[in-house]
Design a protein around this motif. Structure first.
Motif, PDB file in Angstrom:
ATOM      1  N   MET A 110       0.799  -1.227   0.000  1.00 24.68           N
ATOM      2  CA  MET A 110       0.000   0.000   0.000  1.00 24.68           C
ATOM      3  C   MET A 110       0.833   1.279   0.000  1.00 24.68           C
ATOM      4  O   MET A 110       1.865   1.370   0.643  1.00 24.68           O
ATOM      5  CB  MET A 110      -0.904   0.029   1.235  1.00 24.68           C
ATOM      6  N   ARG A 111       0.321   2.263  -0.725  1.00 25.18           N
ATOM      7  CA  ARG A 111       0.787   3.644  -0.625  1.00 25.18           C
ATOM      8  C   ARG A 111      -0.317   4.423   0.091  1.00 25.18           C
ATOM      9  O   ARG A 111      -1.422   4.559  -0.439  1.00 25.18           O
ATOM     10  CB  ARG A 111       1.006   4.257  -2.010  1.00 25.18           C
ATOM     11  N   GLY A 112      -0.050   4.918   1.284  1.00 23.59           N
ATOM     12  CA  GLY A 112      -1.067   5.628   2.040  1.00 23.59           C
ATOM     13  C   GLY A 112      -1.344   7.015   1.475  1.00 23.59           C
ATOM     14  O   GLY A 112      -0.423   7.736   1.085  1.00 23.59           O
ATOM     15  N   ILE A 113      -2.627   7.385   1.427  1.00 23.18           N
ATOM     16  CA  ILE A 113      -3.058   8.724   1.029  1.00 23.18           C
ATOM     17  C   ILE A 113      -3.833   9.320   2.199  1.00 23.18           C
ATOM     18  O   ILE A 113      -4.955   8.890   2.497  1.00 23.18           O
ATOM     19  CB  ILE A 113      -3.956   8.685  -0.227  1.00 23.18           C
ATOM     20  N   ALA A 114      -3.232  10.263   2.907  1.00 25.68           N
ATOM     21  CA  ALA A 114      -3.891  10.887   4.055  1.00 25.68           C
ATOM     22  C   ALA A 114      -4.932  11.883   3.567  1.00 25.68           C
ATOM     23  O   ALA A 114      -4.609  12.807   2.810  1.00 25.68           O
ATOM     24  CB  ALA A 114      -2.867  11.578   4.936  1.00 25.68           C
ATOM     25  N   THR A 115      -6.170  11.687   3.978  1.00 25.50           N
ATOM     26  CA  THR A 115      -7.246  12.581   3.538  1.00 25.50           C
ATOM     27  C   THR A 115      -7.354  13.829   4.399  1.00 25.50           C
ATOM     28  O   THR A 115      -8.032  14.783   4.015  1.00 25.50           O
ATOM     29  CB  THR A 115      -8.599  11.854   3.561  1.00 25.50           C
ATOM     30  N   HIS A 116      -6.687  13.822   5.560  1.00 23.61           N
ATOM     31  CA  HIS A 116      -6.755  14.959   6.478  1.00 23.61           C
ATOM     32  C   HIS A 116      -5.361  15.281   7.004  1.00 23.61           C
ATOM     33  O   HIS A 116      -4.474  14.418   7.005  1.00 23.61           O
ATOM     34  CB  HIS A 116      -7.687  14.661   7.662  1.00 23.61           C
ATOM     35  N   THR A 117      -5.181  16.516   7.457  1.00 26.17           N
ATOM     36  CA  THR A 117      -3.940  16.929   8.089  1.00 26.17           C
ATOM     37  C   THR A 117      -4.263  17.514   9.455  1.00 26.17           C
ATOM     38  O   THR A 117      -5.384  17.985   9.700  1.00 26.17           O
ATOM     39  CB  THR A 117      -3.217  17.992   7.242  1.00 26.17           C
ATOM     40  N   PRO A 118      -3.288  17.523  10.380  1.00 24.24           N
ATOM     41  CA  PRO A 118      -3.534  18.148  11.687  1.00 24.24           C
ATOM     42  C   PRO A 118      -3.927  19.608  11.511  1.00 24.24           C
ATOM     43  O   PRO A 118      -3.435  20.307  10.621  1.00 24.24           O
ATOM     44  CB  PRO A 118      -2.179  18.010  12.390  1.00 24.24           C
ATOM     45  N   ALA A 119      -4.826  20.072  12.370  1.00 26.42           N
ATOM     46  CA  ALA A 119      -5.364  21.421  12.226  1.00 26.42           C
ATOM     47  C   ALA A 119      -4.275  22.475  12.243  1.00 26.42           C
ATOM     48  O   ALA A 119      -4.292  23.429  11.466  1.00 26.42           O
ATOM     49  CB  ALA A 119      -6.391  21.694  13.323  1.00 26.42           C
ATOM     50  N   GLU A 120      -3.282  22.357  13.130  1.00 30.34           N
ATOM     51  CA  GLU A 120      -2.230  23.364  13.217  1.00 30.34           C
ATOM     52  C   GLU A 120      -1.423  23.416  11.933  1.00 30.34           C
ATOM     53  O   GLU A 120      -1.066  24.477  11.434  1.00 30.34           O
ATOM     54  CB  GLU A 120      -1.311  23.059  14.414  1.00 30.34           C
ATOM     55  N   SER A 121      -1.155  22.240  11.366  1.00 31.27           N
ATOM     56  CA  SER A 121      -0.424  22.201  10.097  1.00 31.27           C
ATOM     57  C   SER A 121      -1.247  22.843   8.997  1.00 31.27           C
ATOM     58  O   SER A 121      -0.729  23.552   8.138  1.00 31.27           O
ATOM     59  CB  SER A 121      -0.098  20.748   9.729  1.00 31.27           C
ATOM     60  N   ALA A 122      -2.554  22.603   9.036  1.00 26.87           N
ATOM     61  CA  ALA A 122      -3.431  23.186   8.024  1.00 26.87           C
ATOM     62  C   ALA A 122      -3.449  24.715   8.133  1.00 26.87           C
ATOM     63  O   ALA A 122      -3.413  25.430   7.136  1.00 26.87           O
ATOM     64  CB  ALA A 122      -4.839  22.627   8.176  1.00 26.87           C
ATOM     65  N   LYS A 123      -3.489  25.221   9.383  1.00 23.55           N
ATOM     66  CA  LYS A 123      -3.482  26.674   9.572  1.00 23.55           C
ATOM     67  C   LYS A 123      -2.215  27.292   8.990  1.00 23.55           C
ATOM     68  O   LYS A 123      -2.232  28.337   8.350  1.00 23.55           O
ATOM     69  CB  LYS A 123      -3.567  27.002  11.065  1.00 23.55           C
ATOM     70  N   ALA A 124      -1.090  26.616   9.220  1.00 26.00           N
ATOM     71  CA  ALA A 124       0.189  27.135   8.744  1.00 26.00           C
ATOM     72  C   ALA A 124       0.211  27.249   7.230  1.00 26.00           C
ATOM     73  O   ALA A 124       0.924  28.086   6.668  1.00 26.00           O
ATOM     74  CB  ALA A 124       1.330  26.239   9.218  1.00 26.00           C
ATOM     75  N   ASN A 125      -0.594  26.398   6.570  1.00 24.27           N
ATOM     76  CA  ASN A 125      -0.647  26.413   5.110  1.00 24.27           C
ATOM     77  C   ASN A 125      -1.838  27.204   4.568  1.00 24.27           C
ATOM     78  O   ASN A 125      -2.162  27.111   3.381  1.00 24.27           O
ATOM     79  CB  ASN A 125      -0.709  24.977   4.573  1.00 24.27           C
ATOM     80  N   GLY A 126      -2.506  27.948   5.481  1.00 23.37           N
ATOM     81  CA  GLY A 126      -3.598  28.802   5.030  1.00 23.37           C
ATOM     82  C   GLY A 126      -4.900  28.094   4.759  1.00 23.37           C
ATOM     83  O   GLY A 126      -5.781  28.659   4.102  1.00 23.37           O
ATOM     84  N   VAL A 127      -5.064  26.850   5.247  1.00 24.86           N
ATOM     85  CA  VAL A 127      -6.306  26.114   5.040  1.00 24.86           C
ATOM     86  C   VAL A 127      -7.252  26.430   6.190  1.00 24.86           C
ATOM     87  O   VAL A 127      -6.873  26.279   7.359  1.00 24.86           O
ATOM     88  CB  VAL A 127      -6.045  24.597   4.967  1.00 24.86           C
ATOM     89  N   PRO A 128      -8.491  26.888   5.942  1.00 27.51           N
ATOM     90  CA  PRO A 128      -9.414  27.236   7.028  1.00 27.51           C
ATOM     91  C   PRO A 128      -9.795  26.020   7.858  1.00 27.51           C
ATOM     92  O   PRO A 128      -9.929  24.921   7.343  1.00 27.51           O
ATOM     93  CB  PRO A 128     -10.635  27.798   6.298  1.00 27.51           C
ATOM     94  N   THR A 129      -9.912  26.212   9.173  1.00 28.68           N
ATOM     95  CA  THR A 129     -10.290  25.121  10.073  1.00 28.68           C
ATOM     96  C   THR A 129     -11.460  25.553  10.930  1.00 28.68           C
ATOM     97  O   THR A 129     -11.740  26.747  11.090  1.00 28.68           O
ATOM     98  CB  THR A 129      -9.124  24.731  11.011  1.00 28.68           C
ATOM     99  N   ASP A 130     -12.143  24.578  11.514  1.00 30.52           N
ATOM    100  CA  ASP A 130     -13.274  24.845  12.400  1.00 30.52           C
ATOM    101  C   ASP A 130     -12.789  24.692  13.832  1.00 30.52           C
ATOM    102  O   ASP A 130     -12.831  23.619  14.419  1.00 30.52           O
ATOM    103  CB  ASP A 130     -14.406  23.851  12.101  1.00 30.52           C
ATOM    104  N   ASP A 131     -12.260  25.791  14.429  1.00 30.63           N
ATOM    105  CA  ASP A 131     -11.670  25.711  15.757  1.00 30.63           C
ATOM    106  C   ASP A 131     -12.687  25.355  16.824  1.00 30.63           C
ATOM    107  O   ASP A 131     -12.385  24.656  17.778  1.00 30.63           O
ATOM    108  CB  ASP A 131     -11.010  27.051  16.120  1.00 30.63           C
ATOM    109  N   LYS A 132     -13.934  25.865  16.679  1.00 28.94           N
ATOM    110  CA  LYS A 132     -14.951  25.583  17.691  1.00 28.94           C
ATOM    111  C   LYS A 132     -15.224  24.092  17.758  1.00 28.94           C
ATOM    112  O   LYS A 132     -15.256  23.491  18.818  1.00 28.94           O
ATOM    113  CB  LYS A 132     -16.251  26.339  17.375  1.00 28.94           C
ATOM    114  N   LYS A 133     -15.400  23.472  16.581  1.00 28.51           N
ATOM    115  CA  LYS A 133     -15.653  22.031  16.552  1.00 28.51           C
ATOM    116  C   LYS A 133     -14.444  21.281  17.078  1.00 28.51           C
ATOM    117  O   LYS A 133     -14.552  20.316  17.831  1.00 28.51           O
ATOM    118  CB  LYS A 133     -15.974  21.578  15.128  1.00 28.51           C
ATOM    119  N   ALA A 134     -13.242  21.723  16.719  1.00 27.51           N
ATOM    120  CA  ALA A 134     -12.036  21.045  17.178  1.00 27.51           C
ATOM    121  C   ALA A 134     -11.934  21.114  18.695  1.00 27.51           C
ATOM    122  O   ALA A 134     -11.482  20.174  19.344  1.00 27.51           O
ATOM    123  CB  ALA A 134     -10.806  21.673  16.537  1.00 27.51           C
ATOM    124  N   GLY A 135     -12.353  22.255  19.271  1.00 26.59           N
ATOM    125  CA  GLY A 135     -12.277  22.375  20.717  1.00 26.59           C
ATOM    126  C   GLY A 135     -13.218  21.436  21.432  1.00 26.59           C
ATOM    127  O   GLY A 135     -12.946  21.020  22.547  1.00 26.59           O
TER     128      GLY A 135
END
Length: 394
Positions: free
Chosen positions: A336-361
């Protein structure tokens, strides 16, 4: 039309591995395989067209292969089982050519050997057209057979199986395990002590072939490196899968799952074991609510429809358990070659991807952000177009 076993194939012949000839996209249920496969197939088709903006559109020339999808799903083969199987829609099947969907009636027990006979034939025909087959789905046994080959063994001997089951009822499962220990100790050690079906099959195999099944099938345990093939598996956070599964179960009931199952019972005297035990169908079929609902005449207004909430909870539980089993299976494949469908929220923020902080909390397990599907498509297509399977001459 029901695919038939190839007349030139002896029932004891092995199906060879297809790792060197196919693409595969797998992952647990509700991980998003269908949509990603469609987008990848369309992206690769776009890449394969030589575009000359000054020439008429009709003169655009195909310079490379296209993708044709082969379903890797043991339930999608059944006609009239649509709502509970999450098959690609008719529109999606028009976007990209699909194979091995809706090929047999629900009362037919479709064997692995039948599936592989049809799948191997599809692979040959797709390559003959200059295209590439992509298997898409999550049935682990089918996946292993495609990646490593499969030994179908002798046909089922129902008389022998019934006789052994009578012995199991009389003497217990432990006596069955001890019997297998004498005939095939390797299989007795490998097979779960509660798995009566597989133990009986091992006895049946040794009885008809004269060789223990463990001696015939050891070659199918040899894995190869991910770089040798194009086998991708979606890796989706458990919390995300659970939410998607819950939403899917709600959609199934809203779309008329119960009515679909009622029609199946009316149209077929007996569903195959595979069809009637599929998650989503089994829970409804075995419920007291369905027995009550089924007894109502078609022309009688159903003013007091049963409460399906308990049945829905059972489907939800069993689908989540299925996803966990699939994940366990997929982790056992080194190809298998893994394909991650999600990234950690902090990493996503660093790359400018919007996150749902309220839901994450509210739920630490949801501190993951979905990667745009365009990223997943690019990740897969960049690997595919540079691989020998894709670059081989047509």
């Amino acid at each position: 039309m029901t695919p038939e076993l190839s007349p030139e194939r002896d029932s004891l012949d092995c199906f060879p591995a297809l790792l060197d000839r196919v693409l595969v996209l797998t992952g647990p249920t509700a991980s998003g395989k269908t949509q990603l496969a469609l987008r990848v197939a369309e992206a690769l088709t776009d890449r394969s067209v030589t575009r000359d903006e000054t020439a008429p559109k009709a003169l655009a020339k195909t310079a490379g292969p296209s993708i044709e999808i082969i379903s890797l799903d043991s339930i999608a083969v059944y006609r009239q089982m649509d709502i509970g199987t999450a098959k690609p829609s008719a529109e999606e099947q028009r976007r990209v050519v699909h194979h091995l969907i809706d090929v047999v009636q629900p009362d037919h027990e479709y064997s692995v050997a039948e599936y592989l006979t049809a799948a191997h034939r599809c692979v040959e025909e797709i390559w003959a057209r200059g295209n590439r087959p992509m298997f898409v789905g999550g049935t682990p046994m089918y996946l292993k057979a495609i990646l490593r080959g499969f030994d179908p063994g002798p046909p089922a001997d129902e008389t022998f199986r019934s006789s052994v089951m009578e012995d199991v009822k009389r003497y217990g499962i432990e006596a069955l395990r001890q019997r297998l220990q004498q005939v095939d100790p390797l299989s007795a050690a490998r097979i779960d002590a509660s798995d009566v079906r597989r133990m009986i099959r091992a006895l049946e195999f040794a009885r008809h072939v004269g060789t223990p099944i463990s001696h015939r099938q050891h070659q199918f345990d040899v894995e190869r490196s991910p770089e040798e093939g194009l086998v991708f598996t979606l890796q989706t956070p458990r919390a995300v899968l659970h939410r998607r599964i819950a939403a899917r179960v709600e959609r199934m009931f809203a779309a008329g799952l119960v009515d679909e199952i009622r029609r199946l019972k009316q149209n077929f005297a007996e569903l195959s074991k595979t069809a009637r035990t599929a998650v989503g169908y089994r829970e409804v079929l075995e419920s007291s609510e369905f027995a009550q609902w089924q007894s109502l005449p078609d022309n009688e207004p159903k003013l007091t429809e049963p409460d399906w909430s308990v049945v829905a909870e059972q489907i939800l539980f069993h689908t989540r358990r299925l996803a966990r089993r699939q994940e366990t299976w997929f982790r056992s494949f080194g190809e298998m070659r893994g394909i991650a469908t999600h990234t950690p929220a902090e990493s996503a923020k660093a790359n400018g991807v919007p996150t749902d902080d309220k839901k994450a909390g509210r739920d630490a397990s949801v501190e993951m952000t979905a990667r745009p599907i365009e990223q997943l498509v690019d990740e897969m297509t960049n690997v595919i177009v540079n691989h020998p399977i894709w670059k081989q001459a047509r």
